[in-house]
Design an enzyme around this catalytic site. Structure first.
Site, PDB file in Angstrom:
ATOM      1  N   CYS A   1      -0.605   4.149   2.154  1.00  0.00           N
ATOM      2  CA  CYS A   1      -0.415   3.964   3.599  1.00  0.00           C
ATOM      3  C   CYS A   1       1.040   4.202   3.998  1.00  0.00           C
ATOM      4  O   CYS A   1       1.315   4.850   5.003  1.00  0.00           O
ATOM      5  CB  CYS A   1      -0.779   2.541   4.029  1.00  0.00           C
ATOM      6  SG  CYS A   1      -2.194   1.832   3.203  1.00  0.00           S
ATOM      7  N   ASP A   2       1.986   3.660   3.245  1.00  0.00           N
ATOM      8  CA  ASP A   2       3.379   3.595   3.706  1.00  0.00           C
ATOM      9  C   ASP A   2       4.358   4.478   2.935  1.00  0.00           C
ATOM     10  O   ASP A   2       5.511   4.611   3.363  1.00  0.00           O
ATOM     11  CB  ASP A   2       3.871   2.131   3.627  1.00  0.00           C
ATOM     12  CG  ASP A   2       3.040   1.220   4.526  1.00  0.00           C
ATOM     13  OD1 ASP A   2       2.523   1.721   5.553  1.00  0.00           O
ATOM     14  OD2 ASP A   2       2.898   0.036   4.198  1.00  0.00           O
TER      15      ASP A   2
ATOM     16  N   CYS B   1       0.832  -1.208   0.000  1.00  0.00           N
ATOM     17  CA  CYS B   1       0.000   0.000   0.000  1.00  0.00           C
ATOM     18  C   CYS B   1       0.869   1.262   0.000  1.00  0.00           C
ATOM     19  O   CYS B   1       1.425   1.632   1.035  1.00  0.00           O
ATOM     20  CB  CYS B   1      -0.939  -0.006   1.213  1.00  0.00           C
ATOM     21  SG  CYS B   1      -2.004   1.440   1.272  1.00  0.00           S
TER      22      CYS B   1
END
Ligand code: FAD
Ligand code: NAP
Length: 313
Positions: A137-138, A134
Site C-alpha cells: 500500500c505505502d 503494508c
C-alpha cells in the site's frame, strides 16, 4: 433464517462459501467488512500457493475467488459483524454494524488476524504518517528514499525484499541476530545489496514533524542508533480477530486458548455445536493461504453435515 453464516471473506471464508454452496446449501451469506480476499491482498508477492507459478501479488491471486463462489450462489454482505450470539434453541444471531441482525442455523468464523503494534514511542501518533504495516500500500511513497523495516519473520523479510526494489535502501531492524523466516527468504535478503541488517536492535522511538516521520531511534549494544528515514514499516506478528465471539461479560461463546485462538477439532468444530472456525483464527494455524483455504473447505463440509442432522435427524 440462513442455513449458514460465514464471518470473514479471506481465503478461509471464501473457500467455506464455495464448498457450502456447491455442496448443496441454498441460503449462505458471507459477511465481510471490506473487499473480499483477506490479508494476503496486502502482500506484494506470493510464491507458495500450489499450482501458481511466476510472480503474482496477493491481490491477483485472490481476484477470481469471489466470482467463483457467487457462481454457486454465495451471497456477500459487505458489513462488519459486531457479535455472534448463540441462542438457547441452538441457533445463532449475527449482530451487524448497520444495527440489523440475521439468524443462522450454523456459523463459520473466519475473521483471521490483524498486524500487531510493536509498542515503541511515537508508533501510534505517527501511524499512517510514515509508520505503516503494508509495503504494497505505502511502499511507493518512498520511491528512491530510505526506509526502515522492523521484524524478523517471513512478513518482515519478504516485505523488505519488495521495498528494496522501490527504495534506495532498507534498514532491516531485528531484535535478535537470527531470523525466523524461511531459509530461502533469508538467503535472498542476505544477497540484496541495498538491505542493511540492524541486528540485536530494539526500536526505541519514531519521531517526526508536521509532515510525518523523519527518523527512528533503535537501542543497540553500542547505545542508541539514529536512522534518519521518512518511512518505518512494522511486521512483528499478528493478533487473532476474535471480538465477534465475545459476550458482554468478555467471555466467549466457545472455548479459546490463552492467545485467544479458537479451539477446534480436525473437523473445524468448536466447543459450541453448529459453530465452526477456519483459517488464522484457529489454534495451531500454519498461517498460510493454502491452509486457510483447506480449513474453509473442511468447515463447510462439517457444517453441511451438522445442518443435515439438525433438519433431518
Ligand atoms: P484473513 O486473510 O485475515 O481474512 C479475514 C477476513 O475477515 C478479512 O477480509 C477481514 O476484513 C474479515 N473480517 C475480520 N473481522 C470481521 C468482522 N468483524 N466482520 C466482517 N468481516 C471481518 N500466506 C501464504 O501462504 N503465503 C504468503 O506468501 C503469505 N504472505 C503474507 C504476507 C503478508 C504481508 C501477510 C500479512 C500475510 C501473508 N500470508 C501468507 C499469510 C496469509 O495471508 C494468511 O494466513 C491468510 O490470509 C489467512 O486467511 P484467513 O481467511 O484465515 O484470514
Ligand atoms: P512472526 O513469524 O510471528 O514474526 C514476528 C517477528 O517480529 C519475529 O521475528 C519477532 O521477533 C518480531 N517481534 C515480535 N514482537 C516484537 C517487538 N515487540 N519488537 C520487536 N520485534 C518483535 O510474524 P509474521 O512474519 O507476520 O508471520 C506471521 C505468520 O504468517 C507466520 O506463521 C508466518 O510463517 C506466516 N507467513 C508466511 C509467509 C510465507 O509463507 N511466505 C509470509 C508471511 C507470513 P523474534 O523472532 O525475536 O520473536
Amino acid at each position: 433464517m440462513l442455513d449458514l453464516a460465514i464471518i470473514g471473506g479471506g481465503p478461509a471464508g471464501l473457500t467455506a462459501g464455495l464448498y457450502a454452496t456447491r455442496g448443496g446449501l441454498d441460503n449462505v451469506t458471507m459477511f465481510e467488512k471490506g473487499m473480499p480476499g483477506g490479508q494476503i491482498t496486502g502482500s506484494s508477492e506470493i510464491e507458495n500457493y500450489p499450482g501458481v507459478t511466476g510472480e503474482i501479488s496477493g491481490m491477483d491471486l485472490m481476484m477470481p475467488w469471489p466470482e467463483q463462489c457467487q457462481k454457486f450462489g454465495l451471497k456477500h454482505s459487505m458489513v462488519e459483524v459486531l457479535s455472534v450470539e448463540h441462542k438457547s434453541d441452538g441457533t445463532f444471531t449475527i449482530h451487524k454494524g448497520d444495527r440489523t441482525s440475521e439468524d443462522a442455523l450454523a456459523v463459520v468464523i473466519c475473521t483471521g488476524s490483524t498486524p500487531k503494534r510493536v509498542g515503541f514511542k511515537g508508533e501510534d501518533d505517527l501511524f499512517g504518517k510514515g509508520v505503516s504495516t503494508c509495503a504494497t500500500c505505502d511502499g511507493f511513497f518512498y520511491k528512491k528514499k530510505e526506509v526502515a523495516v522492523i521484524g524478523g519473520g517471513d512478513t518482515a523479510l519478504e516485505e523488505s525484499l519488495y521495498l528494496a526494489k522501490i527504495c534506495s535502501k532498507v534498514y532491516l531492524v531485528h531484535r535478535r541476530d537470527k531470523f525466523r523466516a524461511a531459509p530461502n527468504t533469508i538467503k535472498r535478503v542476505m544477497e540484496t545489496e541495498n538491505i542493511e541488517l540492524v541486528l540485536n536492535a530494539t526500536p526505541e522511538e519514531v519521531y517526526g514533524d508536521a509532515m510525518g516521520v523523519t527518523g527512528l531511534k533503535v537501542n543497540t549494544a553500542e547505545g542508541i542508533r539514529d536512522i534518519p528515514v521518512p518511512g518505518v514499516f512494522t511486521f512483528v506478528g499478528m493478533n487473532v480477530n476474535n471480538e465477534v465471539l465475545k459476550k458482554e461479560d468478555d467471555s466467549a461463546i466457545c472455548e479459546l486458548n490463552e492467545q485467544g485462538e479458537v479451539i477446534v477439532d480436525l473437523r473445524m468444530r468448536t466447543s459450541t455445536p453448529g459453530l465452526f472456525a477456519a483459517g488464522d483464527i484457529r489454534i495451531v494455524a500454519p498461517k498460510q493461504v493454502v491452509c486457510a483455504a483447506g480449513d474453509g473447505a473442511v468447515a463447510a463440509i462439517s457444517a453441511i453435515a451438522y445442518i443435515d442432522e439438525k433438519l433431518n435427524g
